[in-house]
Design an enzyme around this catalytic site. Structure first.
Site, PDB file in Angstrom:
ATOM      1  N   CYS A   1      88.224  38.866  46.098  1.00  0.00           N
ATOM      2  CA  CYS A   1      87.598  39.948  46.862  1.00  0.00           C
ATOM      3  C   CYS A   1      86.225  39.493  47.345  1.00  0.00           C
ATOM      4  CB  CYS A   1      87.465  41.192  46.002  1.00  0.00           C
ATOM      5  SG  CYS A   1      86.475  42.456  46.790  1.00  0.00           S
TER       6      CYS A   1
ATOM      7  N   CYS B   1      74.352  60.573  48.520  1.00  0.00           N
ATOM      8  CA  CYS B   1      75.499  59.716  48.866  1.00  0.00           C
ATOM      9  C   CYS B   1      76.471  60.478  49.760  1.00  0.00           C
ATOM     10  CB  CYS B   1      76.189  59.209  47.605  1.00  0.00           C
ATOM     11  SG  CYS B   1      76.672  60.525  46.490  1.00  0.00           S
TER      12      CYS B   1
END
Ligand code: SAH
Length: 508
Positions: free
Chosen positions: A178, A463
């Site tokens: 990843c 967020c």
């Protein structure tokens, strides 16, 4: 534009058929990362498309006010399309917008925040042009995560694999590379897989609940270089037994444990190797019991204050954090330093202030603030996070930060009431209040108490810009003016965007 916020009035009475082929242009990205295109006003959500694509789609699901389309063909690619660096990006779904140039990702994030402040917050466009800063992006938007959690499984040939869950399924696609994680992840995973293969160690199987190794957690301190590996295991023979630690005095949690440790220790930076016991049939990754097999129980990392007026250059002020496998810790340390330095700068502290840091986690922002304030009070709902916060204050010799366990919307109002009672009706005051709530934002009762405490400044770290806009609207109606808004890209290639903003009390 989120699925939840589609304007119902705009729906035309279209009779689309399932499987019908349609063409559209992608004009926005949803909160889930799908592209959004309208056909005669009716919005379709289409995976794997980006803003600016002209596409042919097949209607696969038709709801009253919106539908889902499957991408059949990109007719004209968006000028913002780039070749994704990761060949798994479509299957994985972790990086929803990796096919969009990084520059355009930042523009998209800026617009997302701006639109929420316009639509939900009730701000005017000129006002926003004045107070909104461009998104703070990354110079290198890959390899930014200091934490990785890989599920372990078996492939069809019976070989152990590490990777990610495909889409919303529970089948694992093998990938140890990843690009958001650190380089060492691959070396560590390969060492573990090789060990499993050589010694016939089983991987956990969700359906049967059998098999030993479930997940591997890897954390790296970006400043310290220290690495932590924690294998989440399902030692079935120990299921339901109490006093595992006593019964397992030799600390042999894995067959041929020594051989595994030898391989992992050879990796540069290795500091802590542990197992976490999780015998439950659950989606929760970590178990609650952790046993150290080698090295330290925790790793340490340092976060530095950055100079917001000088291209975010690091200053000498650093705060050390001690991190266990279970600790909450921000995953993108480079951007966290920028975000919290902005919060600190917005707080504008001189050393005389009393400051509250609500939703303080392990005290990251609180300890930044404590160095510049007279007194800081942190509030957080998770008791272990508060233990970490207190420990972090101690290792940094910070004595002017106090931490409380509880819900912010209960602790602060209770403190306020209690103060009034014990101070002959005088009301509690704070100079600055910082909030960093989860996505759902702050409860109105908490916002009201904040207003009652009359802080000169409220610094809001968010967020989710939709709930931020809602909460800012409330504060604005109660005498607070929004002064600065800076979005920060904490999660490049995903649709998420953090925002830090500052509100000032009018006439203060
Ligand atoms: N500022 C922190 C973490 C912010 S994440 C840091 O940077 O480390 C939001 C935090 O709010 C989480 O730690 C979560 O556990 C906590 N939380 C969630 N609901 C809460 C509530 N009602 N009251 C107090 N804390 C809460």
């Amino acid at each position: 534009m989120g699925q939840d916020r589609i304007n119902r009035e705009e729906r035309r009475d279209m009779d689309f058929q399932k499987n019908q082929l349609l063409t559209t242009e992608i004009i926005d990205i949803s909160t889930e990362g799908e592209g959004i295109g309208r056909v005669n006003g009716y919005p379709f959500f289409i995976k794997d498309t980006i803003i600016g694509d002209q596409v042919e789609i097949r209607a696969i699901k038709l709801k009253k006010n919106y539908g889902y389309g499957r991408l059949e063909k990109v007719i004209t690619p968006s000028p913002f399309r780039v070749t994704p660096s990761c060949c798994f990006h479509r299957q994985c779904g972790g990086c929803q917008i990796q096919a969009m140039s990084y520059e355009q990702q930042l523009a998209f994030k800026h617009n997302k925040v701006r639109n929420n402040l316009l639509r939900i917050g009730g701000f005017g466009p000129e006002e926003l042009d004045r107070i909104m800063e461009p998104v703070v992006g990354m110079e290198e938007p890959f390899r930014y995560r200091n934490k990785a959690q890989y599920p372990i499984g078996m492939d069809k040939e019976g070989n152990p694999v590490a990777g990610f869950y495909a889409g919303r399924t529970h089948s694992i696609i093998a990938n140890t590379e990843c690009l958001l994680g650190v380089d060492e992840n691959r070396t560590i995973l390969e060492a573990i897989l090789q060990y499993m293969k050589e010694y016939g160690i089983s991987a956990y199987e969700e359906v049967s609940g059998k098999g030993l190794v479930r997940h591997v957690l890897i954390r790296k301190g970006f400043t310290s270089g220290e690495i932590m590996v924690c294998l989440v295991i399902n030692p079935e023979h120990m299921k339901g037994r109490t006093g595992i630690r006593e019964k397992n005095s030799k600390r042999e949690w894995l067959p041929h444990q020594k051989e595994l440790i030898e391989r992992l220790v050879a990796i540069r930076g290795m500091t802590s190797i542990s197992v976490s016991i999780n015998c439950e049939k659950t989606n929760v990754i970590m178990g609650t019991e952790i046993y150290t097999l080698w090295g330290k129980e925790r790793i340490t990392d340092t976060i530095f204050v950055r100079d917001v007026d000088n291209c975010f250059a690091r200053t000498g002020d650093g705060i050390a954090f001690s991190i266990s496998p279970l600790s909450f810790y921000q995953v993108n340390p480079v951007q966290t330093e920028k975000l919290y330095s902005l919060a600190l700068s917005y707080a504008g502290l001189s050393g005389k202030e009393s400051v509250w840091d609500l939703y303080c986690g392990i005290g990251t922002i609180s300890l930044f603030l404590a160095k510049k304030a007279k007194q800081v009070y942190g509030v957080e709902i998770v008791p272990q996070a508060i233990d970490d916060a207190k420990n972090n204050a101690k290792i940094n010799d910070i004595t002017n930060a106090e931490f409380y366990v509880g819900k912010a919307e209960e602790v602060l109002p209770e403190y306020y009431k209690e103060y009034e009672k014990t101070h002959n009706g005088e009301t509690a005051h704070a100079d600055v209040i910082v909030v960093d709530p989860p996505r759902k934002g702050c409860e109105e009762s908490l916002l009201q108490t904040i207003v009652d405490m009359q802080p000169e400044k409220v610094v809001y770290v968010s967020c989710d810009s939709a709930t931020l806009a809602r909460d800012v609207k409330f504060l604005r109606a109660k005498g607070y003016e929004l002064k600065d808004v800076t979005p920060v890209d904490q999660f490049p290639h995903t649709v998420h965007v953090e925002v830090v903003c500052c509100l000032h009390r009018v006439n203060s």
